[in-house]
Motif scaffolding. Structure first.
Motif, PDB file in Angstrom:
ATOM      1  N   VAL A 116     106.337 124.862  58.931  1.00 10.65           N
ATOM      2  CA  VAL A 116     106.668 124.369  57.596  1.00 10.65           C
ATOM      3  C   VAL A 116     105.606 124.889  56.642  1.00 10.65           C
ATOM      4  N   ILE A 117     106.036 125.406  55.504  1.00 14.34           N
ATOM      5  CA  ILE A 117     105.130 126.030  54.547  1.00 14.34           C
ATOM      6  C   ILE A 117     104.987 125.138  53.315  1.00 14.34           C
ATOM      7  N   SER A 157      98.902 125.890  55.442  1.00 10.66           N
ATOM      8  CA  SER A 157     100.141 126.190  56.154  1.00 10.66           C
ATOM      9  C   SER A 157      99.884 127.293  57.160  1.00 10.66           C
ATOM     10  N   ARG A 158     100.765 127.389  58.139  1.00  8.57           N
ATOM     11  CA  ARG A 158     100.604 128.399  59.189  1.00  8.57           C
ATOM     12  C   ARG A 158     101.776 129.362  59.169  1.00  8.57           C
ATOM     13  N   GLU A 159     101.475 130.649  59.123  1.00  9.59           N
ATOM     14  CA  GLU A 159     102.510 131.673  59.219  1.00  9.59           C
ATOM     15  C   GLU A 159     102.998 131.773  60.664  1.00  9.59           C
ATOM     16  N   VAL A 207      92.837 125.783  42.432  1.00  9.32           N
ATOM     17  CA  VAL A 207      93.688 125.015  43.314  1.00  9.32           C
ATOM     18  C   VAL A 207      94.677 125.912  44.029  1.00  9.32           C
ATOM     19  N   LYS A 208      95.123 125.464  45.220  1.00  6.40           N
ATOM     20  CA  LYS A 208      96.267 126.052  45.898  1.00  6.40           C
ATOM     21  C   LYS A 208      97.488 125.247  45.485  1.00  6.40           C
ATOM     22  N   GLY A 209      98.451 125.912  44.916  1.00  3.32           N
ATOM     23  CA  GLY A 209      99.660 125.222  44.462  1.00  3.32           C
ATOM     24  C   GLY A 209     100.668 126.238  43.966  1.00  3.32           C
ATOM     25  N   TRP A 210     101.779 125.741  43.497  1.00  2.00           N
ATOM     26  CA  TRP A 210     102.770 126.616  42.861  1.00  2.00           C
ATOM     27  C   TRP A 210     102.371 126.681  41.393  1.00  2.00           C
TER      28      TRP A 210
END
Length: 964
Positions: free
Chosen positions: A352-353, A359-361, A681-684
Motif C-alpha cells: 500500500v502506497i 511506503s514500500r515499493e 514534508v512528504k505529501g501530495w
C-alpha cells in the motif's frame, strides 16, 4: 425521543460486496393520534425509504461511522389510520471503502414515533427481509471513488415489493444486530442539513440513432481485490505483481479482436497461446488498447501481466470480438473446476502506497514473478506455478463489461431519427419506438440539454429478456464522444415482459444518455425517460447580467456548476467522483455565498474534516474517505475557510469550536519545520494541474506561503476563541516562516520566488506564475519584491509556467482584486471561460484544454466537464463587477464599489447572510466618466458606496426593513 429500535440486517456476511437488501414491516396504525408522526432512519451504506408505497427520501448523508447520521421524516400524512400500513426500505450496502464512505457493515435502523409519544414501529426481528433478487452484485465498480455500477434483471424481482399488500411470505425475519451505540456506529447524529431536492427534468431531444455491433464477449475482473487482500477496507493506492489467466473458447478458428478498456492500468503485457504480444501490435488511443489475434478452434490461452504501480482502481476490462458464426466464451484454464473462468497467479508482492508516510515499493525484479509469462506456453504449463495460483472468486468477475460494450464499435451505422422516436423525449402517453435490426444492437442517444446530477427513471414496453444498457457521459462534438474512462457510468436493465417502469437508486452525473438495446425480439417502446435532479435546496437569490452576453453565459454555467456540486456536502464533480475534496470546497463556498447565501452545507463540511485525525493528524484531503491522503494546501484552505465562515456569519461560537481543531493540526504541521525554518514534508504537494515544480518531498514554496497565511489565520481564530497566548504563538510562527521564505526561496537574479527546494537540497530551476501569485496573495512578498511579483500578475513572463486550471485562476483573481486588477480578471474570464462556451459548455470544466503537452487526444478538452472548483466567475462578477463586498463580520458593513472595466451596464443581486439581499444596478458612460447607480439593501446594514475612480454620477439608495 430515545431510540428503541435495533440495528438489523439479514443472514450471511456482515459486509457483503455490493448487496441490495429489502426490508418491510406491516403494522396497524391507531385510528387516533397518528396525524403527527415522524420516522427516523439510518442505514449502512445508503437507503431509499417508502411509506405505503410512496418514496419518502434517500440517505443518509455521508458521515464518519463513529458519528453515524440519521434522517427524520414527517410521515403522518402518508399513514392510514385504522388500516395496515407498510414501511419499506431498500438498503444498498457497498461492502468496500470509497472516497465518500468507510466500510462498516450492513445495517438498517428505523423508528416511527407518534406525536403522542408512542412508538408505532421499530426495526427488530419482526421485520421481513430479502436480498433484492433482481440485482446482480457482480457488477463492476463505477470508479475507485464510488461504489458499483448497476445491473438489474426485472424478470427475477417484483417491483411492487415496497407496497402494502405485497406477499412477503418467502422472505425471512431480520437478524437483530444490537442497540443504538453498537460498533461501528458508536454514536448517532441527526442530519444537519435539509433534505436534497428531487426536480424532474427531461431530455431535450434524441441526438442520434444508430445500428451498432460491439464485443461478443466481455467481463471486468477486480484484480485489486484479488491481488491486494484486505483492500476492501480502504481506498488507498496499491501496488502488486501478478497475472490473470483465462481461456477464450471459440466454436471455430478465425480472426478476433481483443480490447482492453482501462485507465492505463492492469495491462502491463500479455501472451496469447504462449506468444508474448509486443507493444507494436497494439493500436487505439490510450487508454483503449486493441490487438488482433488468430483464434484456434477450441481453447485459446490468454495470460495477462496485471502488475501495476500506484493505482486505486485495479480493474481489468476485457472485450473479445469475432465475426459470425464464431461463438465465444470464457473457460477456466487450470486443472479441475472453479466457480469463475479466471485464474490468478500471485500476488508475488503487494504493498500500500501512502503520500504522507513511509511506503514500500514492490519488487519489480523478482525472478519468480518475471519468469511466468515466458514460461507458460499453454494451459498445461500453468501447473508449474500452482503454488502461486488460485481460482479467482466469482464475485470479482462481472457478467459483462457494459461500459466496454457501450464504448467500442465494430460497426456503427448512423440513421436519421424518426419523428415517432422523438416522441420519447417528453412523456405524453404515446410511445417512441426503438427499431430492432437482425444481428445488430440499436443505440438511441438522448441529450439532456445540459449536465445534471441525480437519478434516472424510465418507462418502457419490451419482450422479456431484452437488455437495455444505459450509459451516461458528459461531452461530445460531432462524431467525437469523450468516453468516461475511469468511470463505469452504466446501468444494465434486463426487461420483464410488458410495460414496466424503473427508477435507479444510484446517483450519477451526465449530460448525454446512450441507450443500447440488445437481444430484442421485438421493437422496444419508450414511454418516458426522466431524470431527478438532486442537490442541496437553494433559492437562486444571486443574479448577474451585464452588457457583455459572453459574461452572462459564463456566469450562468458557473451558477449551474455550483448547484450541481452541492449535494450533502460540496463535491468536486457529479460524474467521476462525487467526493468532498476539502480544499475545493473553500472556493466553492465563496462562490455559493454570492449565489445562494446558504451556510449549513459549509458548516457540516468544515465539521467533517477533523474526523480524519485518526488517519492523519495533518487531516486528509477528502472526507469521510477510505483514502488516507494528505494535500497540505487542502488543510490550509480548510482552516482559511473556517475563518471565512466566521467573516460571513459572525458565528463566534463556531469559530471557537473550529479553532481547537485548527490548533491541533497546525501544531503537527509546525513539527515539519526544518533547520532552515521552512516547511518540509512528504505529501501530495499539489496546487495546480500544470508542470510547476511541486515534488512530493522537500520544500514547496507555494505550500510554505499558504502555511504562513494559515498561521496568521490561526492567530485570528485564537483571538476569537479567547486564546491570547495561542494568538501570539501563531502570529510569531507566521512571521518566522515568512522570513525564512524570503531568505531561502527568493531568486535575486531572476527576481522571482523559486518553486521548491528538492529533498536532496537542489534548488528548483522552474519559475511559475503559481508561486508568484501565492506570494502576492498571502502577503509574504513585501516592499520591492511585492512590486515585482504584482507586476507579473498583469504581464506574466512567457518563460514562467502558466496557470493550468480554473482552480488556480481563483487565487490569481483574488490576487488581482487586491491590486486593482478587475479589468484583467474580466479579460482572463472572457478568454478561458469563453473557450468553454465556444465548445458548448453548460458547466465549468475542471481543466483548461491541453494544459498537458502530452495529452493523447486533442479532442479531450478536459477530464471533468462539470467541476465546481472552476466556478470562480460567479463570485468575482458579483464581488468586483457589481462591486459588492463585506467590510465587517456578518456583513454588518458592506462596500458597493462597481468596476465597469468597459461594460456599459450591469445589474444583479448578492444574498445577505442574515437574510434579504443587496441589489445593484448601474449604467456607465466610459467616455463621459459618468455612472448612474441604484442600490437596495437591508436597512440594518451599513453601506459605503464608492464610485469608480475618476467617475461622477448619481446614486439612488433604497433601504428595506427586516421583519422581526
Amino acid at each position: 425521543m430515545s431510540w428503541q429500535a435495533l440495528w438489523i440486517w439479514g443472514d450471511g456476511e456482515a459486509s457483503p460486496r455490493n448487496a441490495w437488501r429489502c426490508f418491510r414491516r406491516t403494522f396497524d396504525v391507531p385510528k387516533e393520534g397518528a396525524e403527527s408522526a415522524s420516522l427516523r432512519i439510518s442505514a449502512d451504506s445508503r437507503y431509499v425509504l417508502y411509506v405505503n408505497g410512496t418514496q419518502v427520501g434517500r440517505g443518509p448523508v455521508r458521515s464518519w461511522p463513529f458519528e453515524q447520521s440519521f434522517d427524520t421524516y414527517e410521515v403522518g400524512h402518508l399513514l392510514r389510520p385504522g388500516q395496515p400500513n407498510t414501511i419499506a426500505a431498500l438498503v444498498l450496502h457497498f461492502g468496500v471503502s470509497t472516497f465518500y464512505y468507510l466500510r462498516g457493515r450492513g445495517g438498517l435502523l428505523a423508528q416511527l414515533d407518534y406525536g403522542t409519544g408512542e412508538v408505532g414501529a421499530k426495526t427488530d426481528a419482526s421485520w421481513r427481509t430479502s436480498i433484492h433478487r433482481g440485482q446482480r452484485p457482480r457488477s463492476p465498480r463505477m470508479s475507485c471513488q464510488q461504489a458499483f455500477a448497476e445491473y438489474v434483471d426485472a424478470r427475477d424481482w417484483d417491483g411492487d415489493w415496497m407496497n402494502p399488500g405485497y406477499d412477503d411470505s418467502d422472505w425471512t425475519g431480520a437478524a437483530e444486530l444490537g442497540a443504538v451505540g453498537m460498533a461501528p456506529w458508536t454514536s448517532m447524529k441527526p442530519r444537519d442539513i435539509p433534505l436534497l431536492t428531487e426536480e424532474t427534468v427531461y431530455p431535450v431531444r434524441i441526438e442520434s440513432l444508430a445500428r451498432i455491433r460491439s464485443f461478443k464477449l466481455t467481463t471486468v475482473v477486480d484484480v485489486r481485490a484479488v491481488m491486494s487482500p484486505g483492500s476492501e477496507e480502504h481506498a488507498d493506492i496499491v501496488q502488486f505483481t501478478g497475472y490473470v489467466a483465462t481461456t477464450i473458447r471459440a466454436s471455430r478458428a478465425g480472426r478476433a479482436t481483443l480490447g482492453f478498456l482501462a485507465w492505463g492500468e492492469c495491462l502491463k503485457r500479455f501472451s496469447w497461446n504462449g506468444e508474448i504480444v509486443g507493444s507494436e501490435r497494439f493500436y487505439g488511443v490510450v487508454p483503449e488498447r486493441y490487438v488482433d489475434v488468430e483464434l484456434r478452434e477450441g481453447d485459446n490461452l490468454l495470460l495477462i501481466d496485471i502488475s501495476t504501480a500506484r493505482v486505486h482502481h485495479g480493474k481489468l476490462n476485457i472485450g473479445v470480438y469475432a465475426d459470425d458464426p464464431i461463438e465465444l466464451s470464457f473457460a477456466y484454464p487450470g486443472a479441475g473446476e472453479a466457480e469463475s473462468p479466471f485464474l490468478a497467479i500471485g500476488p508475488f508482492d503487494t504493498s500500500v502506497i501512502y503520500d504522507h508516510k513511509p511506503s514500500r515499493e514492490v519488487n519489480w525484479e523478482d525472478q519468480a514473478y518475471k519468469s511466468v509469462l515466458g514460461d507458460v506456453k499453454g494451459a498445461e504449463d500453468l501447473g508449474r506455478h500452482a503454488d502461486a495460483s488460485k481460482p479467482i472468486p466469482l464475485k470479482y468477475v462481472s457478467e459483462a463489461d457494459v461500459f466496454g460494450l457501450c464504448v467500442w464499435r465494430k460497426e456503427n451505422a448512423k440513421l436519421a431519427v424518426p419523428a415517432q422516436l422523438q416522441i420519447a423525449v417528453i412523456p405524453n402517453g404515446e410511445a417512441g419506438v426503438v427499431p430492432v435490426f437482425d444481428g445488430f444492437d440499436t443505440e438511441v442517444l438522448f441529450d439532456m440539454g445540459k449536465e445534471y446530477s441525480g437519478y434516472l427513471s424510465f418507462e418502457i414496453e419490451a419482450e422479456a429478456g431484452t437488455v437495455l444498457d444505459w450509459y451516461g457521459f458528459e461531452y461530445m462534438s460531432g462524431d467525437y464522444r469523450q468516453q468516461t474512462y475511469g468511470l463505469d457510468n452504466t446501468i444494465r436493465y434486463v426487461a420483464k415482459s410488458g410495460r414496466q417502469a424503473y427508477a435507479t437508486p444510484v446517483r450519477r452525473g451526465l449530460r448525454y444518455l446512450a441507450l443500447n438495446v440488445r437481444g430484442a425480439a421485438a421493437p422496444v417502446k419508450i414511454y418516458g425517460v426522466t431524470f431527478s435532479q438532486s442537490n442541496y435546496p437553494v433559492a437562486e437569490v444571486g443574479r448577474f447580467e451585464c452588457s457583455d452576453p459572453l459574461l452572462n453565459d459564463i456566469w450562468e454555467i458557473s451558477r449551474h456548476t455550483t448547484k450541481l456540486c452541492m449535494e450533502d456536502t460540496f463535491v468536486d464533480c457529479p460524474a467521476y467522483e462525487q467526493t468532498f475534496w476539502v480544499g475545493d470546497s473553500r472556493n466553492e463556498a465563496l462562490v455559493s455565498n454570492y449565489l445562494y447565501g446558504v451556510q449549513d452545507i459549509l458548516k457540516r463540511c468544515l465539521r467533517l474534516v477533523p474526523g480524519s485525525k485518526d488517519q492523519s493528524p495533518l487531516y486528509v484531503d477528502q472526507v469521510p474517505s477510505g483514502w488516507s491522503s494528505v494535500i497540505p494546501n487542502w488543510t490550509f484552505f480548510w482552516a482559511i475557510a473556517c475563518k471565512e465562515y466566521y467573516d460571513q456569519t459572525e458565528d463566534r461560537a463556531f469559530a471557537g469550536e473550529m479553532y481547537a481543531h485548527i490548533r491541533f493540526t497546525l501544531e503537527h504541521y509546525l513539527q515539519k519545520i526544518d533547520d532552515n525554518g521552512l516547511f518540509n514534508v512528504k505529501g501530495w504537494n499539489l496546487l495546480d494541474w500544470s508542470p510547476i515544480d511541486q515534488p512530493n518531498e522537500g520544500v514547496v514554496t507555494h505550500q510554505n506561503l499558504f502555511l504562513a497565511r494559515t498561521l496568521r489565520v490561526a492567530s485570528e481564530m485564537a483571538e476569537l476563541a479567547g486564546d491570547a497566548e495561542g494568538a501570539v504563538q501563531f502570529a510569531d510562527a507566521s512571521d518566522r516562516l515568512a522570513a525564512a521564505i524570503n531568505e531561502h526561496l527568493w531568486c535575486e537574479e531572476e527576481q522571482a520566488y523559486i518553486d521548491c527546494i528538492h529533498a536532496d537540497g537542489r534548488r528548483s530551476d522552474v519559475r511559475s506564475m503559481q508561486t508568484q501569485v501565492v506570494a502576492s496573495l498571502t502577503g509574504v512578498a513585501q516592499g520591492e519584491r511585492k512590486r515585482v511579483v504584482d507586476a507579473y500578475l498583469f504581464s506574466a513572463p512567457p518563460h514562467f509556467v502558466q496557470i493550468g486550471s480554473p482552480f488556480m485562476s481563483f487565487f490569481y483573481y483574488e490576487a488581482l482584486a487586491k491590486v486593482g486588477g478587475a479589468g484583467v480578471i474580466l479579460d482572463d474570464i472572457r478568454r478561458n471561460y469563453g473557450n468553454m462556451i465556444r465548445h458548448g459548455a453548460t458547466t465549468c470544466w475542471e481543466q483548461y484544454p491541453n494544459f498537458l503537452e502530452n495529452r493523447a487526444n486533442p479532442d479531450e478538452l478536459t477530464r471533468s466537464h462539470c467541476h465546481a472548483w472552476s466556478a470562480a466567475p460567479a463570485y468575482f462578477l458579483g464581488r468586483e463587477t457589481l462591486g459588492v463586498r463585506s467590510l465587517a463580520p456578518g456583513w454588518r458593513e458592506v462596500e458597493i464599489a462597481p468596476a465597469p472595466c468597459g461594460l456599459s451596464w450591469a445589474r444583479g443581486s448578492v444574498p445577505h447572510p442574515a437574510g434579504g439581499r443587496i441589489d445593484v444596478s448601474w449604467t456607465a458612460d466610459e467616455a463621459a466618466k459618468r455612472i448612474e447607480l441604484s442600490v437596495s439593501y437591508p436597512a440594518d446594514v451599513t453601506v459605503r458606496i464608492a464610485l469608480p475612480e475618476g467617475f461622477s454620477g448619481e446614486i439612488k439608495e433604497t433601504k428595506l426593513e427586516r421583519l422581526n
